[in-house]
Design an enzyme around this catalytic site. Sequence first.
Site, short mmCIF file in Angstrom:
data_model
loop_
_atom_site.label_atom_id
_atom_site.label_comp_id
_atom_site.label_asym_id
_atom_site.label_seq_id
_atom_site.Cartn_x
_atom_site.Cartn_y
_atom_site.Cartn_z
N GLU A 121 -4.68 -5.63 -3.82
CA GLU A 121 -5.46 -5.39 -2.60
C GLU A 121 -4.93 -4.27 -1.72
O GLU A 121 -5.72 -3.58 -1.06
CB GLU A 121 -5.57 -6.67 -1.76
CG GLU A 121 -6.49 -7.74 -2.36
CD GLU A 121 -5.81 -8.68 -3.34
OE1 GLU A 121 -4.65 -8.39 -3.76
OE2 GLU A 121 -6.43 -9.69 -3.68
N ASP B 29 -5.16 -12.08 -0.62
CA ASP B 29 -5.71 -13.26 0.07
C ASP B 29 -5.95 -14.38 -0.95
O ASP B 29 -5.14 -14.55 -1.83
CB ASP B 29 -6.95 -12.85 0.90
CG ASP B 29 -8.10 -12.35 0.06
OD1 ASP B 29 -7.89 -11.97 -1.10
OD2 ASP B 29 -9.25 -12.35 0.56
C1 QUE Z 1 -8.02 -3.36 -5.76
C2 QUE Z 1 -8.80 -4.47 -5.61
C3 QUE Z 1 -10.03 -4.60 -6.28
C4 QUE Z 1 -10.43 -3.56 -7.13
C5 QUE Z 1 -9.63 -2.44 -7.28
C6 QUE Z 1 -8.43 -2.35 -6.59
C7 QUE Z 1 -10.89 -5.75 -6.14
C8 QUE Z 1 -12.13 -5.73 -6.84
C9 QUE Z 1 -12.48 -4.65 -7.68
C10 QUE Z 1 -13.71 -4.52 -8.41
C11 QUE Z 1 -13.69 -4.03 -9.70
C12 QUE Z 1 -14.86 -3.86 -10.41
C13 QUE Z 1 -16.08 -4.17 -9.83
C14 QUE Z 1 -16.09 -4.68 -8.52
C15 QUE Z 1 -14.92 -4.83 -7.82
O1 QUE Z 1 -11.61 -3.61 -7.79
O2 QUE Z 1 -10.55 -6.72 -5.42
O3 QUE Z 1 -17.28 -4.97 -7.96
O4 QUE Z 1 -17.25 -4.00 -10.51
O5 QUE Z 1 -12.97 -6.78 -6.72
O6 QUE Z 1 -7.66 -1.25 -6.74
O7 QUE Z 1 -8.41 -5.48 -4.79
#
Ligand code: QUE
Length: 343
Positions: free
Chosen positions: A134, A142
């Site tokens: 995150e 979280d």
């Molecule tokens: C850090 C993160 C997340 C991330 C990339 C980061 C995260 C997350 C996603 C993500 C990936 C693919 C998807 C999407 C979200 O990437 O929490 O909708 O299609 O959900 O560097 O915390």
Amino acid sequence: MQQNDVVLTRKGRLGEILLDRLKALNALTHGMSLAIEAALREWSRDSGVDAVIIRQAGERAFCAGGDVRQFPEKGAAFMHQYWRDEYRLNALIRHFPKPYIAFVDGIVMGGGVGVSVHGSHRIVTEHVVFAMPETAIGLVPDVGASYVLPRMPGEIGLFLGLTGTRLGTADAMAVGFGTHHLRRADLDRAEEALASGKDGIDAVLDRYRQVPGPAPILAQRAEIDRHFGQPTLRDVMRSLEEDASEFAKTTLATLANRSPTALALTFRLMREGRRKSFEDGVRMEWNIVSRMDEHSDFAEGIRALIVEKDNKPRWNPARLDAVDDETLARYFEPAAGPPLDLN
Ligand code: QUE
């Protein structure tokens, strides 16, 4: 919600949750959270259900996190409701009255960790990639990370939460994310045996479990503990800067890309989480995330890493020494609005 983002079915004595949103690495939408919660509440009262299993569609990801892509355009009210409902699901899983078994056979990050780690059984295959990334998007770990990470060996959890380092199978087992290591090729047979109810869960898992190899992260344990055991984040950075080792160099390079505000918040969150209950930890996370507005590093992180993918976030402030203590302290004040309901 697309009807089949999550598929909820009965398999013999099991209730099965199938995460099935392949276009987004099974990232958890608000609708998926609510649908999983409703199924869990029903199955907890159904005497025909002995245990719950959560699995992934596809070979790539269990769940890459929360579906944060559209958060900025959806606005604060949506984000707040998303997090309230997600954290209530995390608490429900933690206190679920029956075994809750996650088969984690790929990427598991952020929100995906939240729907697995709090269950009683976490099965990881040779394909697992675990991370709490995150801080890379200007957010803090979280979904109960303030409870889980500080309880990992030594300072490993703080290290993982600050850097977002990805772990493979042996490491995911060594830090306690995984409780059992099974081969991908044995998962369907193991689920069938669990569904039949003929043998107990632990007997079935013991039949298929594999011994993981040596965990690379444990070879770094002494360095991690020495640097990340410092009393303040400034001291951690100074300790790394004074060390010419490969570990210190790569760790500093990683931290240089993370949101300075998110790093400072995460450091305090993890330290305070050590001596707090799960519920109080989640409340602390809620107090922080409820303040992530359109001007926050979180909005910029989503833009830079998930939407536009330029991987060039412009953090504000851009340097750790410009993050001031009063601003940080405000994130830990009780959130506005009704208290977080974790029941
Ligand atoms: C850090 C993160 C997340 C991330 C990339 C980061 C995260 C997350 C996603 C993500 C990936 C693919 C998807 C999407 C979200 O990437 O929490 O909708 O299609 O959900 O560097 O915390």
